[in-house]
Design a protein around this motif. Structure first.
Motif, PDB file in Angstrom:
ATOM      1  N   MET A   1       0.788  -1.237   0.000  1.00  0.00           N
ATOM      2  CA  MET A   1       0.000   0.000   0.000  1.00  0.00           C
ATOM      3  C   MET A   1       0.817   1.282   0.000  1.00  0.00           C
ATOM      4  O   MET A   1       0.273   2.370  -0.140  1.00  0.00           O
ATOM      5  CB  MET A   1      -0.951   0.004   1.204  1.00  0.00           C
TER       6      MET A   1
ATOM      7  N   LEU B   1       0.303   3.497  -3.217  1.00  0.00           N
ATOM      8  CA  LEU B   1      -1.048   3.645  -3.769  1.00  0.00           C
ATOM      9  C   LEU B   1      -1.499   5.101  -3.746  1.00  0.00           C
ATOM     10  O   LEU B   1      -1.126   5.870  -2.862  1.00  0.00           O
ATOM     11  CB  LEU B   1      -2.041   2.791  -2.979  1.00  0.00           C
TER      12      LEU B   1
ATOM     13  N   HIS C   1      -4.708   5.818  -3.521  1.00  0.00           N
ATOM     14  CA  HIS C   1      -5.950   5.802  -2.738  1.00  0.00           C
ATOM     15  C   HIS C   1      -5.665   5.099  -1.416  1.00  0.00           C
ATOM     16  O   HIS C   1      -4.654   4.426  -1.263  1.00  0.00           O
ATOM     17  CB  HIS C   1      -7.056   5.063  -3.500  1.00  0.00           C
ATOM     18  N   GLU C   2      -6.561   5.251  -0.462  1.00  0.00           N
ATOM     19  CA  GLU C   2      -6.373   4.621   0.846  1.00  0.00           C
ATOM     20  C   GLU C   2      -6.912   3.192   0.852  1.00  0.00           C
ATOM     21  O   GLU C   2      -7.928   2.897   0.228  1.00  0.00           O
ATOM     22  CB  GLU C   2      -7.072   5.434   1.941  1.00  0.00           C
ATOM     23  N   GLU C   3      -6.211   2.323   1.558  1.00  0.00           N
ATOM     24  CA  GLU C   3      -6.688   0.977   1.817  1.00  0.00           C
ATOM     25  C   GLU C   3      -6.485   0.647   3.292  1.00  0.00           C
ATOM     26  O   GLU C   3      -5.555   1.147   3.918  1.00  0.00           O
ATOM     27  CB  GLU C   3      -5.949  -0.053   0.953  1.00  0.00           C
TER      28      GLU C   3
ATOM     29  N   TRP D   1      -6.009  -2.544   5.943  1.00  0.00           N
ATOM     30  CA  TRP D   1      -5.637  -3.953   6.010  1.00  0.00           C
ATOM     31  C   TRP D   1      -5.526  -4.398   7.463  1.00  0.00           C
ATOM     32  O   TRP D   1      -5.347  -3.573   8.370  1.00  0.00           O
ATOM     33  CB  TRP D   1      -4.299  -4.192   5.316  1.00  0.00           C
TER      34      TRP D   1
ATOM     35  N   GLN E   1      -7.305  -7.345   3.086  1.00  0.00           N
ATOM     36  CA  GLN E   1      -7.769  -5.996   2.808  1.00  0.00           C
ATOM     37  C   GLN E   1      -9.217  -5.909   3.289  1.00  0.00           C
ATOM     38  O   GLN E   1     -10.047  -6.746   2.932  1.00  0.00           O
ATOM     39  CB  GLN E   1      -7.703  -5.704   1.307  1.00  0.00           C
TER      40      GLN E   1
ATOM     41  N   SER F   1     -10.993  -2.639   3.453  1.00  0.00           N
ATOM     42  CA  SER F   1     -11.705  -1.617   2.688  1.00  0.00           C
ATOM     43  C   SER F   1     -10.758  -0.910   1.744  1.00  0.00           C
ATOM     44  O   SER F   1      -9.538  -0.947   1.908  1.00  0.00           O
ATOM     45  CB  SER F   1     -12.385  -0.606   3.614  1.00  0.00           C
ATOM     46  N   LYS F   2     -11.348  -0.245   0.764  1.00  0.00           N
ATOM     47  CA  LYS F   2     -10.583   0.473  -0.243  1.00  0.00           C
ATOM     48  C   LYS F   2     -11.285   1.792  -0.514  1.00  0.00           C
ATOM     49  O   LYS F   2     -12.489   1.819  -0.719  1.00  0.00           O
ATOM     50  CB  LYS F   2     -10.495  -0.376  -1.523  1.00  0.00           C
TER      51      LYS F   2
ATOM     52  N   HIS G   1     -16.627   2.843   6.230  1.00  0.00           N
ATOM     53  CA  HIS G   1     -15.923   1.965   5.308  1.00  0.00           C
ATOM     54  C   HIS G   1     -15.211   0.813   6.022  1.00  0.00           C
ATOM     55  O   HIS G   1     -14.910  -0.197   5.405  1.00  0.00           O
ATOM     56  CB  HIS G   1     -14.894   2.748   4.484  1.00  0.00           C
TER      57      HIS G   1
ATOM     58  N   HIS H   1      -3.337   1.207   7.627  1.00  0.00           N
ATOM     59  CA  HIS H   1      -3.853   1.853   6.422  1.00  0.00           C
ATOM     60  C   HIS H   1      -2.823   2.849   5.931  1.00  0.00           C
ATOM     61  O   HIS H   1      -1.888   3.200   6.653  1.00  0.00           O
ATOM     62  CB  HIS H   1      -5.222   2.510   6.664  1.00  0.00           C
TER      63      HIS H   1
END
Length: 233
Positions: free
Chosen positions: A125, A128, A130-132, A134, A149, A151-152, A159, A181
């Motif tokens: 991550m 990336l 965007h946020e994820e 884990w 994972q 949420s994305k 979320h 995250h």
């Protein structure tokens, strides 16, 4: 014995052919990043070889594969000689590299400190856009059983589903979890939402006797640990 007239010495190969031949004769580890990318591109243009074109691409990415992995198709296609097909090839290769890094090593990883978490999840991550969110699921000895994972997209209370987190923990037989995250902005400061999510999941874990050991915020080059900074509550 006379030399074979069809034989061409390596030093006489064209620059476009050298990366492929070097890989065949010496192995992929002996090629530079630019040479490996040149193999992906296959050809350059009338004015520039595939190798030089690849060097230009790497220079634009500050000689960093991580930065190259962030390049969009449009950004790659700004280079004269890189059309849509070649740009797609580079993006696909970068994504394969990221997915390879996501695979858990064959040996069971034991978490001894927050930096161990960073080493596992940064390749997944760290770069990336965007946020994820884990989780790592662990046993009594802090060995990682699974990673998931959750949420994305934007990390908010809506979320991050605590029910999904603990469902996966129970199914894996985990007794502890670590949350993580990423912050694409590069900032390591926890937001109010980060703190709220952490408190909510810790509370839920107490009921199920599953301990939350840490919450890690990850950026491309660094991380922030809630546990290390004594705000895990």
């Amino acid at each position: 014995m006379a030399e074979n007239p069809a034989y061409v010495s390596i030093k006489d190969w064209s620059e476009d052919d050298q990366p492929r031949e070097k890989l065949l004769f010496k192995g992929s580890s002996n090629l530079s990043d630019a040479e490996l990318i040149a193999i992906l591109l296959g050809t350059g243009s009338v004015a520039i070889s595939a190798v030089q074109l690849s060097r230009n691409v790497m220079q634009d990415a500050n000689q960093s594969l991580q930065q190259l992995g962030k390049k969009t198709l449009k950004e790659l296609m700004k280079h004269k000689g890189i059309g849509q097909a070649k740009a797609v090839t580079i993006v696909a290769a970068m994504e394969l590299g990221r997915r390879r890094a996501m695979e858990m090593p064959e040996r069971i990883v034991k978490i001894t400190c927050s930096h161990d978490v960073f080493k596992i999840l940064q390749p997944i991550m760290g770069e990336l856009m965007h946020e994820e969110f884990w989780i790592l699921l662990m046993d009594n000895n802090h060995k990682v059983l699974e990673k998931h994972q959750i949420s994305k997209g934007g990390i908010t209370a809506t979320h991050v589903d605590s029910r999904l987190i603990f469902k996966k923990a129970i199914e894996a037989g985990a007794v502890a979890i670590i949350m993580a995250h990423n912050h694409p902005s590069g900032t390591l400061k926890p937001s109010t939402a980060d703190r709220d999510i952490t408190s909510r999941i810790i509370t839920a874990g107490v009921t199920l006797d599953i301990k939350v050991l840490d919450h890690i915020i990850i950026t491309q080059q660094d991380y922030y640990s809630f546990a290390d900074n004594d705000i895990l509550s």
